[in-house]
Design a protein around this motif. Structure first.
Motif, short mmCIF file in Angstrom:
data_model
loop_
_atom_site.label_atom_id
_atom_site.label_comp_id
_atom_site.label_asym_id
_atom_site.label_seq_id
_atom_site.Cartn_x
_atom_site.Cartn_y
_atom_site.Cartn_z
N UNK A 1 0.84 -1.20 0.00
CA UNK A 1 0.00 0.00 0.00
C UNK A 1 0.87 1.25 0.00
N UNK A 2 1.91 1.27 0.80
CA UNK A 2 2.79 2.43 0.85
C UNK A 2 3.66 2.60 -0.38
N UNK A 3 3.87 1.51 -1.13
CA UNK A 3 4.75 1.57 -2.31
C UNK A 3 4.00 1.91 -3.59
N UNK A 4 2.70 1.75 -3.56
CA UNK A 4 1.88 1.89 -4.77
C UNK A 4 2.09 3.25 -5.47
N UNK A 5 2.08 4.33 -4.71
CA UNK A 5 2.22 5.67 -5.32
C UNK A 5 3.61 5.88 -5.91
N UNK A 6 4.61 5.28 -5.31
CA UNK A 6 5.96 5.38 -5.88
C UNK A 6 6.00 4.66 -7.23
N UNK A 7 5.37 3.48 -7.29
CA UNK A 7 5.31 2.76 -8.56
C UNK A 7 4.51 3.53 -9.60
N UNK A 8 3.43 4.22 -9.19
CA UNK A 8 2.67 5.04 -10.14
C UNK A 8 3.60 6.03 -10.83
N UNK A 9 4.46 6.66 -10.07
CA UNK A 9 5.37 7.67 -10.62
C UNK A 9 6.42 7.04 -11.54
N UNK A 10 6.89 5.85 -11.19
CA UNK A 10 7.98 5.23 -11.94
C UNK A 10 7.52 4.51 -13.21
N UNK A 11 6.40 3.79 -13.14
CA UNK A 11 5.98 2.98 -14.29
C UNK A 11 4.68 3.47 -14.91
N UNK A 12 3.99 4.40 -14.25
CA UNK A 12 2.70 4.89 -14.74
C UNK A 12 1.56 4.19 -14.02
N UNK A 13 0.54 4.93 -13.71
CA UNK A 13 -0.60 4.41 -12.94
C UNK A 13 -1.25 3.20 -13.63
N UNK A 14 -1.35 3.25 -14.95
CA UNK A 14 -2.01 2.16 -15.69
C UNK A 14 -1.22 0.86 -15.63
N UNK A 15 0.06 0.92 -15.26
CA UNK A 15 0.90 -0.28 -15.22
C UNK A 15 1.02 -0.87 -13.82
N UNK A 16 0.24 -0.38 -12.87
CA UNK A 16 0.27 -0.91 -11.51
C UNK A 16 -1.07 -1.58 -11.23
N UNK A 17 -1.01 -2.87 -10.89
CA UNK A 17 -2.21 -3.68 -10.71
C UNK A 17 -2.16 -4.37 -9.35
N UNK A 18 -3.28 -4.35 -8.62
CA UNK A 18 -3.40 -5.12 -7.39
C UNK A 18 -4.11 -6.41 -7.74
N UNK A 19 -3.43 -7.54 -7.60
CA UNK A 19 -4.00 -8.82 -8.01
C UNK A 19 -5.25 -9.18 -7.21
N UNK A 20 -5.39 -8.64 -6.01
CA UNK A 20 -6.57 -8.95 -5.19
C UNK A 20 -7.81 -8.21 -5.67
N UNK A 21 -7.65 -7.25 -6.58
CA UNK A 21 -8.78 -6.47 -7.06
C UNK A 21 -9.16 -6.80 -8.50
N UNK A 22 -8.57 -7.83 -9.09
CA UNK A 22 -8.87 -8.18 -10.48
C UNK A 22 -10.16 -9.00 -10.53
N UNK A 23 -11.14 -8.46 -11.23
CA UNK A 23 -12.41 -9.16 -11.41
C UNK A 23 -12.64 -9.57 -12.86
N UNK A 24 -12.03 -8.85 -13.77
CA UNK A 24 -12.28 -9.05 -15.18
C UNK A 24 -10.96 -9.00 -15.95
N UNK A 25 -10.45 -10.16 -16.33
CA UNK A 25 -9.16 -10.23 -17.02
C UNK A 25 -9.25 -9.56 -18.39
N UNK A 26 -10.39 -9.64 -19.03
CA UNK A 26 -10.55 -9.01 -20.35
C UNK A 26 -10.43 -7.49 -20.22
N UNK A 27 -11.04 -6.92 -19.19
CA UNK A 27 -10.93 -5.48 -18.96
C UNK A 27 -9.48 -5.10 -18.65
#
Length: 198
Positions: A44-70
């Motif tokens: 949780x604390x690292x997520x925003x750092x990753x947003x800055x480094x790789x872009x928000x669209x490239x950060x995924x929480x596997x526990x929140x995936x409901x639709x692989x097609x989306x």
């Protein structure tokens, strides 16, 4: 009243337009898959750092995936690229799910670097990334991932078939195994084999 002009510096990776300031992440070819629940919610604390480094669209929480097609649609800019790399921020328990997710997204061959956020971190330990994340700068970790050496990990399918169609037997199953070491059989295989033989 006196007038003065103030100048403002922008980082070199930000492009300015009249309507929009667009941020181009320096590592936009890296996908980060996190398990926010791993290891006391460290991700949780690292997520925003990753947003800055790789872009928000490239950060995924596997526990929140409901639709692989989306998710596949969201990550279509990575699919088919030869330079894609993956950071898996989790423990060993989530690693098989991340490999399965990469298969579903068509990113099976993308090199993966484990970031040890779980309680069991054997893969990250044996691959040289460390057995636990203890607060090192994530920027350094991502830089090392970008320039890391690629090694193969064994993966194979094993299919168990119940030839005796008797009640209380295991039905046909397909089991995908990821092995950190080729010489150690996976415990689930041994259990399945024992039940089928009995």
């Amino acid at each position: 009243m006196s007038e003065s002009i103030q100048t403002l510096l922008f980082p070199p990776n930000i492009k300015r337009s009249k309507e929009l300031v667009q941020y181009n992440a320096p590592y936009s070819h890296i996908l980060v898959v996190l398990n926010k629940r791993s290891g006391g919610w460290q991700a949780v604390g690292l997520e925003k750092i990753f947003y800055r480094l790789v872009g928000r669209q490239n950060v995924v929480d596997i526990t929140e995936i409901n639709d692989v097609q989306h998710l596949s649609e969201k990550l279509k800019h990575l699919i088919g690229r030869k330079d894609v790399k993956v950071i898996a921020g989790c423990g060993d328990g989530t690693m098989a799910s991340i490999f399965a997710l990469l298969d579903l997204l068509g990113l099976t061959g993308a090199p993966l670097a484990p970031l040890a956020l779980g309680t069991g971190n054997e893969l990250s330990g044996i691959s040289g990334w460390g057995r636990a994340y203890v607060g090192e700068p994530i920027e350094d970790f991502v830089e090392n991932v970008d320039h890391g050496r690629v090694l193969n990990v064994d993966r194979w399918n094993i299919e168990f078939k119940n030839k005796k169609h008797t009640p209380n037997r295991i039905s046909e199953n397909d089991l995908r195994v990821t092995s950190w070491f080729s010489i150690v059989p996976h415990g689930a295989i041994l259990v399945q084999q024992h039940v089928l033989i009995a």
